[in-house]
Enzyme design. Structure first.
Site: not given
Length: 872
Positions: A533, A538, A725, A729, A872
């Site tokens: 993740h 990110h 993602h 997520n 997010i």
């Protein structure tokens, strides 16, 4: 005196600009913007100066820039039209549009010598910023309507070295840009790059790079010292956005962390990357702050009035189904310190008397409340759960290690044939290997280098693990052995001490098997959060955002292609560095690597390979696919036919690839056009050599010399930011919100025979389970965090959705529409597969359909939907 000065200035503007006699021919325009006071209730009222400027229509001025005719007096930039003012700023009858948008009119004196406008210079003479969405010109001679998609914060003009310029929605390669606009194209990129010096402040637009030297806080003591990630062979890492805060008092190489806890944004992020025009995302940012500053202290107060531990699964289930009574003083804290609206987002309370969370999907099926404990579900989640990216084909038995034996000694597996052959449907190990039916979830080599320090220097107690699985004839996986390893007591060079556990359902053996699976889940939870993740979506994406804004003009076709996939990423990463992945942040408090968490992700980055992020390459590398998967026609090459992440992911992957190919092929007709594009080449060079500078010498980087390399690279970037993602997520609450299913930390080892703990395990296995795994406070914190991170915002922009009028090119628009049609088809295919009873991995024993790669979603914890970006 101040008012007199303002009036003098206004008089000069009136005489110098609006006093000129206008020709009879004008063109009209409309401007859509959002005033700051609509978005920020703390914004002060307009100043007297603003009001005076508005009296003469000069609060906001616009000036057309020719795309056809250059002006030598303007440095051969486009000929400029006259300054025109935005009309009726302060009139209350100006109708607000949806979402607080306001519409304003402007009229331009038409000058035939100007020709077609290609840009607009805009100046904000107010004291406050506003968010500019669009400018539209009507009835432009020879053109008709011209759109300018702006989507940018515009601060007072005095804050800029050069005035703000916005380009029409036409797309140009650098060499094809009309000569009168080239000056402005280059000027805008120069402003966004900055000069690499000085403190960056709110409202600045500079994109620049820095290493991760802001995770630790040495001013709070040695326990909060963390290594700098990035810029060294020991700790390589992608670059983050430069924030330019001063160094800490204790260490000049560590950036200070002087935060004001009440502010949502304390870290510099380029203004257009920040939340602010996104109310739901603002709310999430506020909730994340409140989680740290109010909710966790509230949980601590609550835990202090309990035995501090959960004792049974029934007690945990009450958190979701019945609620747990809150002590009076905890209630008072909840009422006095935490806004009611926020508590509704974090957890549910019944009349302010019960602590009650939403029910995670994994335990919604009350007809089979223990389905999550089954071996089939344990294995299914490796294919369709939170972290479906690690399982791979077992190619040799027993499993081997790639760790350096000179440093770590013998790290080979101790699993024997006798441990597993009775669970192989009559096959022996050689036959199972030869028929590609043995798989492994391997958390051995990634954990061992840090394992001794974790167990010695933190409160966590964890093992390295290997889990062997057998592919049964019905395409489901069965775990057949779990190996748990600890460092050798005499030192690393002596290898590890390992123990093998095999499936059991009843008695103390069944309880130990459940604990062994929980220890695997602890490792997988840490790997998921820190690597799958955080690192692989990110962190690796932030250099893409920075390089794209520094090197590709907003009118460049690749900028237009990629920009929707960068929305809010820098801001959410900044918030993570402030609250989640920092020293003593939420991740360190609640996940097993503890203070070594980001170090472990740095170690993982050493083997990160950009090209391996392509899903077909990843599946081949893990042995899940036999040979290359070049199209959906090759999907039968999957060894596990019912692999929901792979099947749905390949559908999405090839849809993205087709869209990117159609789009790029329109603008780049030949490989030579790729090679001769100076902005594209500068972008790719900076991305490799600076943004991912610690891996700049890797041979696998595309050279960006062909259309094929461009298409492959853009497809990977979009895949990472959107589907990858989403897959890791938005299922966090569905699976991890029920923490016994996905424990994130372990505090004791498995009891050994002959010990008091083993005797207690025989008497009260549930109590030992909860004494071994996460504490009550850690569990409550994880539930609240993953609930927040699993939310889809009310203004979510899903894969394929774009701002209207984003380009004028009909072929690009047609390719975009075709992409969206394909995504709609995929939605239907996913729904159909989820209803097919033969595909047992699609829903599993817990009856949770695999929708994490379903393209569109719903607000809140919907468990489906692929946003365009990591927001997010």
């Amino acid at each position: 005196m101040i008012l007199g000065g303002v009036l003098d200035s206004v008089g000069k503007v009136v005489n110098g600009v609006t006093g000129n006699k206008k020709s009879e021919k004008t063109i009209t325009g409309s401007v859509v913007l959002v005033k700051k006071n609509v978005l920020d209730f703390t914004a002060v009222l307009s100043t007297v100066a603003d009001g005076v400027f508005e009296l003469v229509g000069q609060g906001v001025t616009l000036q057309l820039v020719s795309a056809e005719n250059a002006d030598p007096a303007n440095g051969n930039g486009g000929k400029l039209g006259k300054l025109e003012g935005l009309q009726n700023w302060n009139l209350t009858f100006t109708p607000p549009l949806a979402g607080g948008d306001s519409l304003y009119k402007v009229s331009f004196e038409w000058d035939e010598e100007l020709g077609t406008p290609g840009a607009i210079i805009l100046r904000n003479n107010h004291a406050a910023e506003f968010f500019l969405k669009t400018i539209t010109l009507e009835d432009v001679p020879g053109e008709g309507r011209i759109h300018f998609v702006c989507d940018s914060w515009v601060y007072p003009d005095k804050q800029y070295k050069t005035p703000r310029i916005f380009f029409a929605n036409k797309t140009y390669l650098p060499q094809e840009t009309p000569a009168p606009l080239r000056k402005y194209r280059e000027q805008e990129l120069k402003a966004l790059r900055g000069d690499g010096t000085g403190e960056l402040k709110l409202g600045d637009r500079v994109y620049d790079y820095a290493v991760y030297n802001d995770l630790g806080n040495p001013d709070k003591g040695s326990e909060q010292v963390r290594p700098i990630l990035g810029g060294s062979a020991q700790y390589p890492y992608p670059r983050r956005g430069r924030t330019s805060r001063p160094p800490s008092r204790s260490d000049p190489n560590t950036e200070s962390r002087n935060f004001l806890p009440t502010n949502v944004f304390n870290i510099y992020v380029p203004r257009d990357e920040q939340f602010g025009h996104l109310k739901m995302s603002d709310f999430i940012a506020y909730n994340l702050k409140s989680l740290v500053n109010q909710i966790i202290p509230f949980f601590e107060a609550f835990v202090n009035h309990t035995p501090n531990e959960f004792d049974s699964f029934k007690e945990v289930d009450n958190l979701y189904f019945n609620g747990i009574p809150l002590p009076t003083d905890a209630l008072n804290q909840l009422a006095s310190n935490i806004p009611l609206e926020m508590t509704k987002e974090i957890f549910r309370s019944d009349g302010q008397q019960l602590l009650k969370f939403p029910v995670p999907r994994v335990i919604e099926n009350r007809s089979n409340p223990t389905a999550w404990r089954t071996d089939e579900e344990f294995a299914r989640q490796m294919l369709a759960g939170l972290n479906p990216l690690l399982i791979r084909l077992l190619e040799e038995f027993p499993p081997a290690s790639k760790l350096d034996p000179e440093v770590y000694g013998h790290q080979g597996s101790s699993i024997t044939k006798e441990d597993i052959e009775y669970n192989l449907e009559g096959l022996n190990v050689e036959e199972a290997l030869g028929s590609n039916r043995l798989f492994i979830l391997d958390h051995h080599d990634t954990v061992v280098p840090s394992l001794r320090r974790i167990n010695r220097d933190t409160s966590a107690k964890m093992y390295a693990s290997r889990t062997l699985l057998f592919l049964r004839s019905d395409n489901t996986l069965k775990p057949v052995a779990i190996e748990l390893s600890l460092p050798h007591p005499e030192g690393d060079k002596f290898g590890v001490v390992s123990k093998v556990y095999t499936p059991a359902e009843h008695g103390v053996e069944g309880s130990i098997w459940l604990l062994a699976k929980a220890f695997v889940a602890v490792n997988d939870s840490g790997h998921h959060q820190l690597i799958s993740h955080w690192l692989n979506t990110h962190a690796v994406s932030e250099p893409f955002v920075i390089a794209t804004n520094r090197q590709l003009s907003v009118v460049h076709p690749i900028y237009k292609l990629l920009e929707p996939h960068f929305r809010d990423t820098m801001t959410i990463n900044a918030l993570a560095r402030e609250l989640l992945v920092n020293a003593d942040g939420i991740i360190e408090r609640t996940f097993c690597p503890r203070k070594f968490s980001l170090e472990m992700s740095s170690e993982a980055y050493k083997s990160w390979n950009f090209m391996d992020q392509a899903l077909p390459n990843d599946l081949k590398k893990r042995g899940i696919a036999v040979g290359d998967i070049k199209s959906l026609d090759d999907i039968d090459r999957l060894l596990i036919k019912d692999y929901p992440y792979a099947v749905d992911g390949l559908k999405i992957w090839f849809a993205i690839e087709k869209w990117v190919k159609d789009y790029c092929s329109f603008y780049y007709k030949t490989d030579e056009m790729v090679q001769q594009d100076p902005e594209l080449q500068a972008w790719w060079k900076e991305l490799r050599e600076v943004g991912h500078g610690d891996k700049k010498n890797e041979p696998w980087w595309p050279k960006m010399q062909s259309r094929e390399e461009l298409i492959a690279s853009c497809t990977i970037i979009i895949w990472i930011a959107s589907a990858l993602h989403a897959a890791v997520n938005f299922g966090q609450y569905a699976y991890g919100g029920y923490f016994p299913n996905r424990p994130t930390i372990s505090r004791r080892f498995i009891p050994e025979k002959g010990t008091p703990e083993y005797a207690e395990l025989q008497k009260n296995p549930e109590k030992i389970f909860f004494r071994t795994m996460s504490s009550q406070l850690q569990s409550l914190t994880v539930i609240a965090v993953v609930q927040m991170l699993s939310n889809h915002a009310s203004d979510e922009v899903y894969l394929g959705q774009r701002t209207p009028n984003w380009t004028t090119d009909a072929i690009a628009l047609a390719a975009s529409e075709a992409f969206n049609r394909r995504l709609a088809e995929i939605e239907g295919e996913i729904l159909k597969m989820n209803m097919d009873k033969k595909l047992r991995n699609r829903v599993g024993p817990v009856n949770v359909p695999y929708n994490l790669l379903y393209p569109t979603g719903d607000v809140g914890i919907s468990g489906k939907g692929i946003p365009n970006s990591i927001s997010i």
